[in-house]
Design an enzyme around this catalytic site. Structure first.
Site, PDB file in Angstrom:
ATOM      1  N   HIS A  77       0.889  -1.178  -0.060  1.00 45.04           N
ATOM      2  CA  HIS A  77      -0.066   0.010  -0.045  1.00 45.04           C
ATOM      3  C   HIS A  77       0.946   1.175  -0.152  1.00 45.04           C
ATOM      4  O   HIS A  77       2.209   1.156   0.112  1.00 45.04           O
ATOM      5  CB  HIS A  77      -0.847   0.042   1.453  1.00 45.04           C
ATOM      6  CG  HIS A  77      -0.372  -0.226   2.586  1.00 45.04           C
ATOM      7  ND1 HIS A  77       0.534   0.600   3.034  1.00 45.04           N
ATOM      8  CD2 HIS A  77      -0.595  -1.092   3.366  1.00 45.04           C
ATOM      9  CE1 HIS A  77       1.074   0.171   4.287  1.00 45.04           C
ATOM     10  NE2 HIS A  77       0.426  -1.078   4.609  1.00 45.04           N
TER      11      HIS A  77
HETATM   12  P1  TYD Z   1      -1.716  -3.317   7.897  1.00 46.25           P
HETATM   13  O1  TYD Z   1      -1.341  -1.863   7.407  1.00 46.25           O
HETATM   14  O2  TYD Z   1      -2.314  -4.081   6.694  1.00 46.25           O
HETATM   15  O3  TYD Z   1      -0.309  -4.056   7.950  1.00 46.25           O
HETATM   16  P2  TYD Z   1       1.029  -4.358   7.316  1.00 46.25           P
HETATM   17  O4  TYD Z   1       1.140  -3.034   6.260  1.00 46.25           O
HETATM   18  O5  TYD Z   1       2.189  -4.511   8.010  1.00 46.25           O
HETATM   19  O6  TYD Z   1       0.721  -5.499   6.131  1.00 46.25           O
HETATM   20  O7  TYD Z   1      -2.282  -3.552   9.290  1.00 46.25           O
HETATM   21  C1  TYD Z   1      -2.700  -4.822   9.696  1.00 46.25           C
HETATM   22  C2  TYD Z   1      -3.746  -4.593  10.689  1.00 46.25           C
HETATM   23  O8  TYD Z   1      -3.583  -3.862  11.889  1.00 46.25           O
HETATM   24  C3  TYD Z   1      -5.005  -3.952  10.111  1.00 46.25           C
HETATM   25  O9  TYD Z   1      -6.063  -4.413  10.528  1.00 46.25           O
HETATM   26  C4  TYD Z   1      -4.917  -2.386  10.658  1.00 46.25           C
HETATM   27  C5  TYD Z   1      -4.152  -2.542  11.969  1.00 46.25           C
HETATM   28  N1  TYD Z   1      -3.457  -1.597  12.286  1.00 46.25           N
HETATM   29  C6  TYD Z   1      -3.876  -0.707  13.363  1.00 46.25           C
HETATM   30  O10 TYD Z   1      -4.858  -0.756  14.004  1.00 46.25           O
HETATM   31  N2  TYD Z   1      -2.994   0.464  13.731  1.00 46.25           N
HETATM   32  C7  TYD Z   1      -1.733   0.731  13.017  1.00 46.25           C
HETATM   33  O11 TYD Z   1      -0.970   1.577  13.355  1.00 46.25           O
HETATM   34  C8  TYD Z   1      -1.555   0.000  12.093  1.00 46.25           C
HETATM   35  C9  TYD Z   1      -0.202   0.011  11.068  1.00 46.25           C
HETATM   36  C10 TYD Z   1      -2.216  -1.097  11.719  1.00 46.25           C
END
Ligand code: TYD
Length: 138
Positions: free
Chosen positions: A53
């Site tokens: 993303h």
């Molecule tokens: P995601 O951004 O998809 O993680 P990555 O980029 O590592 O694959 O986030 C994973 C999950 O965590 C999603 O349900 C959103 C949650 N999240 C939060 O609640 N707070 C945060 O600061 C972050 C980065 C993610």
């Protein structure tokens, strides 16, 4: 347009002696933004690809505290891959850069520092949409 050459590997100040090492990151000192949030990623399956993303607002600094992982950066035109494996290096990634993190070793702990609170509405999760949006930005 935001370009991947705006991403930088920064040295983290490290105070070392025979007892060990202590690394310091202060907002607006070692990294070019004020710190609002940090999270860390660990226990990642070696076949997993995380991220995938771009964030419209958040700037990030990533530090691999243990183990290693790769970060692929993409700006809609060019891409580059950075191997993160040193706890005394921080990868600065400004907003509007597409990122993918993968090849996590079993012991990898990836610290992510940001200047913004979590906001799911600032995510662009479609790579083509992102590329188009970034290329049309002045
Ligand atoms: P995601 O951004 O998809 O993680 P990555 O980029 O590592 O694959 O986030 C994973 C999950 O965590 C999603 O349900 C959103 C949650 N999240 C939060 O609640 N707070 C945060 O600061 C972050 C980065 C993610």
């Amino acid at each position: 347009m935001r370009a991947i050459n705006e991403c930088k590997l920064l040295d983290v100040q490290c105070i070392s002696n025979t007892d060990g090492s202590l690394a310091v990151i202060e907002g607006d000192v070692q990294i070019p933004f004020s710190i609002k949030r940090l999270f860390y990623i660990f226990n990642v399956n070696s076949s997993a690809v995380r991220g995938m993303h771009a964030n419209m607002q958040s700037n990030f600094a990533m530090v691999c505290l243990a183990g290693s992982c790769k970060v692929k950066l993409y700006d809609g035109l060019n891409e580059s891959v950075i191997l993160l494996k040193e706890p005394n290096r921080a990868l600065f990634i400004p907003n509007m850069i597409w990122k993918e993190m993968y090849e996590f070793t079993d012991n990898c702990v990836l610290l992510v520092i940001s200047d913004c609170p979590y906001n799911p509405n600032e995510y662009i999760r479609n790579k083509d949409t992102y590329a188009e949006k970034n290329r049309e930005k002045e």
